[in-house]
Design an enzyme around this catalytic site. Structure first.
Site, mmCIF file in Angstrom:
data_model
loop_
_atom_site.group_PDB
_atom_site.id
_atom_site.type_symbol
_atom_site.label_atom_id
_atom_site.label_comp_id
_atom_site.label_asym_id
_atom_site.label_seq_id
_atom_site.Cartn_x
_atom_site.Cartn_y
_atom_site.Cartn_z
ATOM 1 N N LYS A 83 9.292 32.253 -2.530
ATOM 2 C CA LYS A 83 9.439 30.847 -2.909
ATOM 3 C C LYS A 83 9.624 30.062 -1.625
ATOM 4 O O LYS A 83 10.027 30.628 -0.603
ATOM 5 C CB LYS A 83 10.687 30.689 -3.791
ATOM 6 C CG LYS A 83 10.712 29.431 -4.612
ATOM 7 C CD LYS A 83 10.137 29.632 -5.983
ATOM 8 C CE LYS A 83 10.172 28.342 -6.777
ATOM 9 N NZ LYS A 83 9.695 28.537 -8.140
ATOM 10 N N GLY A 183 12.964 20.238 -26.978
ATOM 11 C CA GLY A 183 12.096 19.777 -25.897
ATOM 12 C C GLY A 183 10.645 19.870 -26.307
ATOM 13 O O GLY A 183 10.082 20.954 -26.404
ATOM 14 N N GLY A 185 7.924 18.763 -24.712
ATOM 15 C CA GLY A 185 7.103 18.382 -23.565
ATOM 16 C C GLY A 185 5.808 19.161 -23.587
ATOM 17 O O GLY A 185 5.301 19.534 -24.653
ATOM 18 N N LYS A 186 5.285 19.446 -22.394
ATOM 19 C CA LYS A 186 3.981 20.118 -22.305
ATOM 20 C C LYS A 186 4.021 21.460 -23.033
ATOM 21 O O LYS A 186 3.139 21.774 -23.830
ATOM 22 C CB LYS A 186 3.596 20.309 -20.827
ATOM 23 C CG LYS A 186 3.353 18.991 -20.102
ATOM 24 C CD LYS A 186 2.872 19.177 -18.692
ATOM 25 C CE LYS A 186 3.917 19.691 -17.736
ATOM 26 N NZ LYS A 186 5.066 18.771 -17.532
ATOM 27 N N VAL A 187 5.061 22.265 -22.778
ATOM 28 C CA VAL A 187 5.133 23.585 -23.406
ATOM 29 C C VAL A 187 5.538 23.471 -24.881
ATOM 30 O O VAL A 187 4.938 24.102 -25.757
ATOM 31 C CB VAL A 187 6.139 24.501 -22.658
ATOM 32 C CG1 VAL A 187 6.208 25.864 -23.339
ATOM 33 C CG2 VAL A 187 5.749 24.661 -21.192
ATOM 34 N N GLY A 188 6.563 22.657 -25.147
ATOM 35 C CA GLY A 188 7.096 22.533 -26.513
ATOM 36 C C GLY A 188 6.031 22.114 -27.519
ATOM 37 O O GLY A 188 6.010 22.600 -28.666
HETATM 38 N N1 LIG Z 1 4.967 24.189 -17.743
HETATM 39 C C1 LIG Z 1 5.020 25.464 -17.455
HETATM 40 O O1 LIG Z 1 3.985 26.119 -17.251
HETATM 41 C C2 LIG Z 1 6.336 26.186 -17.392
HETATM 42 C C3 LIG Z 1 6.358 27.522 -16.965
HETATM 43 C C4 LIG Z 1 7.563 28.222 -16.940
HETATM 44 C C5 LIG Z 1 8.730 27.552 -17.317
HETATM 45 N N2 LIG Z 1 8.681 26.244 -17.701
HETATM 46 C C6 LIG Z 1 9.948 25.582 -18.083
HETATM 47 O O2 LIG Z 1 9.865 25.175 -19.442
HETATM 48 C C7 LIG Z 1 10.568 23.953 -19.626
HETATM 49 C C8 LIG Z 1 9.636 22.918 -20.218
HETATM 50 O O3 LIG Z 1 8.538 22.729 -19.347
HETATM 51 P P1 LIG Z 1 7.455 21.575 -19.611
HETATM 52 O O4 LIG Z 1 6.371 21.827 -18.645
HETATM 53 O O5 LIG Z 1 7.170 21.484 -21.068
HETATM 54 O O6 LIG Z 1 8.299 20.314 -19.133
HETATM 55 P P2 LIG Z 1 8.134 18.790 -19.649
HETATM 56 O O7 LIG Z 1 8.849 17.968 -18.637
HETATM 57 O O8 LIG Z 1 6.720 18.485 -19.987
HETATM 58 O O9 LIG Z 1 8.949 18.784 -21.038
HETATM 59 C C9 LIG Z 1 10.326 18.814 -21.140
HETATM 60 C C10 LIG Z 1 10.690 18.000 -22.390
HETATM 61 O O10 LIG Z 1 12.095 18.157 -22.627
HETATM 62 C C11 LIG Z 1 12.601 16.887 -23.007
HETATM 63 N N3 LIG Z 1 14.056 16.894 -22.750
HETATM 64 C C12 LIG Z 1 14.702 16.719 -21.575
HETATM 65 N N4 LIG Z 1 16.043 16.787 -21.770
HETATM 66 C C13 LIG Z 1 16.232 17.029 -23.080
HETATM 67 C C14 LIG Z 1 17.379 17.216 -23.885
HETATM 68 N N5 LIG Z 1 18.610 17.166 -23.362
HETATM 69 N N6 LIG Z 1 17.208 17.438 -25.203
HETATM 70 C C15 LIG Z 1 15.966 17.462 -25.756
HETATM 71 N N7 LIG Z 1 14.834 17.302 -25.043
HETATM 72 C C16 LIG Z 1 14.971 17.085 -23.721
HETATM 73 C C17 LIG Z 1 11.816 15.890 -22.181
HETATM 74 O O11 LIG Z 1 11.864 14.589 -22.751
HETATM 75 C C18 LIG Z 1 10.417 16.502 -22.219
HETATM 76 O O12 LIG Z 1 9.663 16.030 -23.324
HETATM 77 C C19 LIG Z 1 11.146 23.595 -18.251
HETATM 78 O O13 LIG Z 1 12.445 24.114 -18.151
HETATM 79 C C20 LIG Z 1 10.229 24.334 -17.289
HETATM 80 O O14 LIG Z 1 10.886 24.638 -16.069
HETATM 81 C C21 LIG Z 1 7.524 25.556 -17.760
#
Ligand SMILES: NC(=O)c1ccc[n+]([C@@H]2O[C@H](COP(=O)([O-])OP(=O)(O)OC[C@H]3O[C@@H](n4cnc5c(N)ncnc54)[C@H](O)[C@@H]3O)[C@@H](O)[C@H]2O)c1
Length: 360
Positions: A83, A183, A185-188
């Site tokens: 990293k 959450g 977001g992109k993954v959710g």
């Molecule tokens: N995108 C990836 O490929 C990836 C890979 C490995 C791990 N992750 C982890 O997965 C998680 C989500 O990633 P993502 O890419 O979807 O991120 P993102 O920023 O697109 O989505 C996160 C979502 O969580 C919401 N959020 C923030 N605080 C909150 C709370 N207290 N209660 C409810 N919702 C809340 C935000 O509004 C947002 O919609 C992160 O922790 C990230 O580190 C992501």
């Protein structure tokens, strides 16, 4: 430009190499941590963050690079763990010369370390870094990159969740289960679709009104609750933290009604010992770094020339790995998080040892 210092004895932290990089003209101060190359070149993203001190930046890179070695090992990749951190405010410091200076340091390691995106760095930044080094992945589609990694991250989380469901209820499906997604977001969002396709009931929350609106418009059958605390207290079978780290702490675990935790967020356990608290309450925790490895599987695949189907197949294997970890945890009487660490260490030791069979 030049390597200005290094910690006296990287092996005292278990790391193979820690490189401090500085370029005064561009303001670059970076630390590259290589924890292990036992399985291959170290892969891990570059975090660009305004750390309070060099000590804080160093502590973070040591911790994160070690975590990547375990994650990559369990993802079945022929890659070690590393990293990098760039110390500073990306809004003020980030520039083409700074990123390219950083790229030259990465190149100087001759392929021992591959970089990618992390907090504060984006695919466009990787394209700039790539003008100075071959050892960069997570690039834009226009430059042969794989694009958004959340697609395979969500797919992998779903596979890990299926394995956990099988372990607890006997069948690898979420059909008829109530799953709480914290959450959207992109993954959710992707995860919600997989769960609905599998005929699960989804209860969800997000602090962002736009995400809530997305659910109402696209999946009106999803029940929305006010916040993560309401989700934890809800009558759910599975809890999927997909927002920020530290979702499982001394307050949430006692309140949790779910029997399974499997989600995308990194570092879900707020502190060491939470894994035992979960186990004592009879809650099965599918370790975050195992089930959320779809993203790193995707960027690793890009190193070979991205092929979505091949990467998806690899992410699908998160089901098998999670199963194996849960069985090992039962056999050895330890929480799954401990079993996962043991399995990763075993692969690094057993496969890494093969390098002592010399080829010339
Ligand atoms: N995108 C990836 O490929 C990836 C890979 C490995 C791990 N992750 C982890 O997965 C998680 C989500 O990633 P993502 O890419 O979807 O991120 P993102 O920023 O697109 O989505 C996160 C979502 O969580 C919401 N959020 C923030 N605080 C909150 C709370 N207290 N209660 C409810 N919702 C809340 C935000 O509004 C947002 O919609 C992160 O922790 C990230 O580190 C992501």
């Amino acid at each position: 430009m030049g390597v200005f210092t290094s910690i006296d004895d990287p092996s005292s932290t278990g790391h193979e190499q820690v490189v401090f990089c500085q370029d005064t003209q561009t303001g670059l101060r970076a630390i590259i941590g290589i924890y292990s190359t036992a399985l291959g070149p170290a892969l891990g993203g570059t975090r660009f963050y305004p750390y309070a001190s060099e000590e804080a930046a160093l502590a973070d890179v040591l911790d994160l690079s070690r975590g990547m070695a375990y994650k990559n090992a369990l993802a079945g990749l022929d890659l070690g763990g590393g990293k990098a951190v760039i110390w500073g405010d990306p809004d003020q410091l980030k520039s083409e010369p700074l990123l390219r200076a950083y790229g030259r340091f990465v190149e100087s390691l001759n392929g021992r370390y591959y970089t990618a995106c992390d907090v504060g760095t984006y695919v466009a930044d990787m394209d700039v870094i790539a003008r100075e080094t071959r050892y960069v992945t997570g690039r834009s589609v226009e430059h042969g990159g794989a694009g958004d990694s959340s697609v395979l991250t969500a797919w992998g989380v779903f596979q890990g969740m299926r394995a956990a469901a099988e372990h607890v209820w006997g069948a690898p499906t979420l059909n008829g289960r109530r799953v709480g997604v914290a959450g959207l977001g992109k993954v959710g969002k992707h995860l919600t679709r997989h769960l609905l396709d599998d005929h699960a009931e989804v209860v969800a929350t997000d602090v962002d009104p736009r995400a809530r609106e997305w659910v109402r418009a696209n999946h009106p059958q999803v029940e929305l609750v006010d916040d993560a605390a309401a989700l934890v207290a809800a009558d759910i079978d599975v809890y999927a933290p997909c927002a920020l780290g530290g979702a499982l702490d001394d307050d949430t675990v006692p309140a949790l009604r779910a029997k399974v935790v499997a989600g995308a967020a990194n570092n879900q356990l707020a502190h060491p010992g939470i894994e035992k608290l979960l186990a004592d309450r009879g809650i099965l925790y599918a370790p975050d770094y195992v089930v959320n490895a779809g993203g790193v599987i995707q960027v690793a695949d890009e190193i070979e020339g991205f092929n979505f189907e091949r990467a998806k197949l690899r992410a699908t294997r998160i089901y098998d790995t999670t199963r194996q970890i849960l069985r090992l945890a039962d056999d050895e009487g330890v929480p799954p998080a401990v079993a996962a660490d043991r399995l990763a260490e075993r692969r690094m030791a057993e496969v890494g040892r093969l390098r002592t069979i010399h080829l010339r």
